[in-house]
Design a protein around this motif. Sequence first.
Motif, mmCIF file in Angstrom:
data_model
loop_
_atom_site.group_PDB
_atom_site.id
_atom_site.type_symbol
_atom_site.label_atom_id
_atom_site.label_comp_id
_atom_site.label_asym_id
_atom_site.label_seq_id
_atom_site.Cartn_x
_atom_site.Cartn_y
_atom_site.Cartn_z
ATOM 1 N N GLY A 11 108.813 120.982 100.127
ATOM 2 C CA GLY A 11 108.909 122.427 100.024
ATOM 3 C C GLY A 11 109.123 122.826 98.572
ATOM 4 O O GLY A 11 109.236 121.985 97.676
ATOM 5 N N THR A 12 109.167 124.123 98.308
ATOM 6 C CA THR A 12 109.421 124.619 96.954
ATOM 7 C C THR A 12 110.828 124.226 96.546
ATOM 8 O O THR A 12 111.806 124.563 97.208
ATOM 9 N N LEU A 13 110.926 123.516 95.436
ATOM 10 C CA LEU A 13 112.206 122.938 95.021
ATOM 11 C C LEU A 13 113.116 123.970 94.350
ATOM 12 O O LEU A 13 112.656 124.964 93.790
ATOM 13 N N PHE A 14 114.400 123.683 94.409
ATOM 14 C CA PHE A 14 115.376 124.509 93.700
ATOM 15 C C PHE A 14 116.605 123.667 93.426
ATOM 16 O O PHE A 14 116.750 122.557 93.943
ATOM 17 N N GLY A 15 117.499 124.206 92.620
ATOM 18 C CA GLY A 15 118.784 123.562 92.373
ATOM 19 C C GLY A 15 118.896 122.947 90.996
ATOM 20 O O GLY A 15 117.906 122.719 90.289
ATOM 21 N N TRP A 16 120.133 122.674 90.616
ATOM 22 C CA TRP A 16 120.404 122.041 89.325
ATOM 23 C C TRP A 16 119.957 120.587 89.334
ATOM 24 O O TRP A 16 120.025 119.902 90.350
ATOM 25 N N SER A 17 119.488 120.134 88.184
ATOM 26 C CA SER A 17 119.148 118.727 88.005
ATOM 27 C C SER A 17 119.435 118.358 86.563
ATOM 28 O O SER A 17 119.454 119.216 85.676
ATOM 29 N N ARG A 18 119.625 117.063 86.327
ATOM 30 C CA ARG A 18 119.860 116.597 84.953
ATOM 31 C C ARG A 18 118.643 116.847 84.066
ATOM 32 O O ARG A 18 118.764 116.926 82.857
ATOM 33 N N ARG A 19 117.448 116.922 84.680
ATOM 34 C CA ARG A 19 116.256 117.390 83.957
ATOM 35 C C ARG A 19 115.944 118.753 84.538
ATOM 36 O O ARG A 19 115.200 118.889 85.501
ATOM 37 N N MET A 20 116.567 119.758 83.951
ATOM 38 C CA MET A 20 116.547 121.090 84.531
ATOM 39 C C MET A 20 115.186 121.764 84.366
ATOM 40 O O MET A 20 114.495 121.587 83.352
ATOM 41 N N ARG A 21 114.810 122.523 85.403
ATOM 42 C CA ARG A 21 113.584 123.323 85.371
ATOM 43 C C ARG A 21 113.915 124.774 85.704
ATOM 44 O O ARG A 21 114.635 125.048 86.663
#
Length: 331
Positions: free
Chosen positions: A176-186
Amino acid sequence: MRVLVTGGAGYIGNYIIEELLQNGHDVRVLDSMLFGDDALEPFFDHERLEIREGDIRHIEDLSYALEDMEAVVHMAGIVGDPACDVNEQATQSVNIEATKALVETCKLHDIDRLVFASTCSVYGASELMELNEGSYLNPLSLYAESKIESEEIILHATNEKFADANDLTPTILRLGTLFGWSRRMRFDLVVNLLTAKAVLEGDIPVYGGEQYRPLVHAQDAARAFVAVLEAPREKVDQQIFNVGDNDLNYQIKEVGRIVEENVPDAEVRFVEHKEDERTYRVSFDKINYILGWEAEKDIADGVGEIKAWMDQEDITEYGKDAFRNSEYPYI
């Protein structure tokens, strides 16, 4: 299990690395490091992690990375409609031709399992109530077309039997369409972008708003890949799974309202917009029923963690090249 993760330094990839290591697997990463390796920094000294910089288009890099591996999670690729449109030849090379090479190289190395990252955007635009894995595909972008072609390459090629090679078990995950914080932020993802605008500008511009998207947190998506790797072969062989949650099928206007509720002093602003024709609601019953997998995070969780990170790190700009896939030269 000894697992190679291509694109392991990416938005979802670093979460996959974390989950695999926590579950006791040995992990090797193959990544071009186009966006750097900062996402893997917490794991640099882990005794069961090996990091290799390389290009999935180069057969020598693939072959070297696959030595002594048992499974592959194939995340590497040019991701998203804008990024794929930057250079159509590069998209063909990275997203399609490299997939062909990977499958054949996996066979030569007797790889047992291959899990491929696809996308729910292959469904394009549909008026059906809920789309499942057998629904008609209606790609509206080069990105979606490249994923469909890669799916077909993997499922067709791995259906063939080779007397001198182990059978390769392939599984396709349509995210699905991704969301949320990540260490490689988008910040080129709808929930993340609206959150950044809300935090920094107090403005939540929603273009159109009636279109539906199935959403899934990056960390939940990572858990799905590991769940497939750890599932019995007969449950996942030649299977396609949508990855998301039935309760996370939202209209974009609803997403805007959730962001508004979780960022004080920010307001939704609706803008008439008809450019993006994609709209689709997706069923996630199959992955829930067969693998017992379900999402653990909702949109409010994602908004909250992004806001907290932006406040803590004093993020004052969301338009930096590093936060957007389409801003890098794919050659």
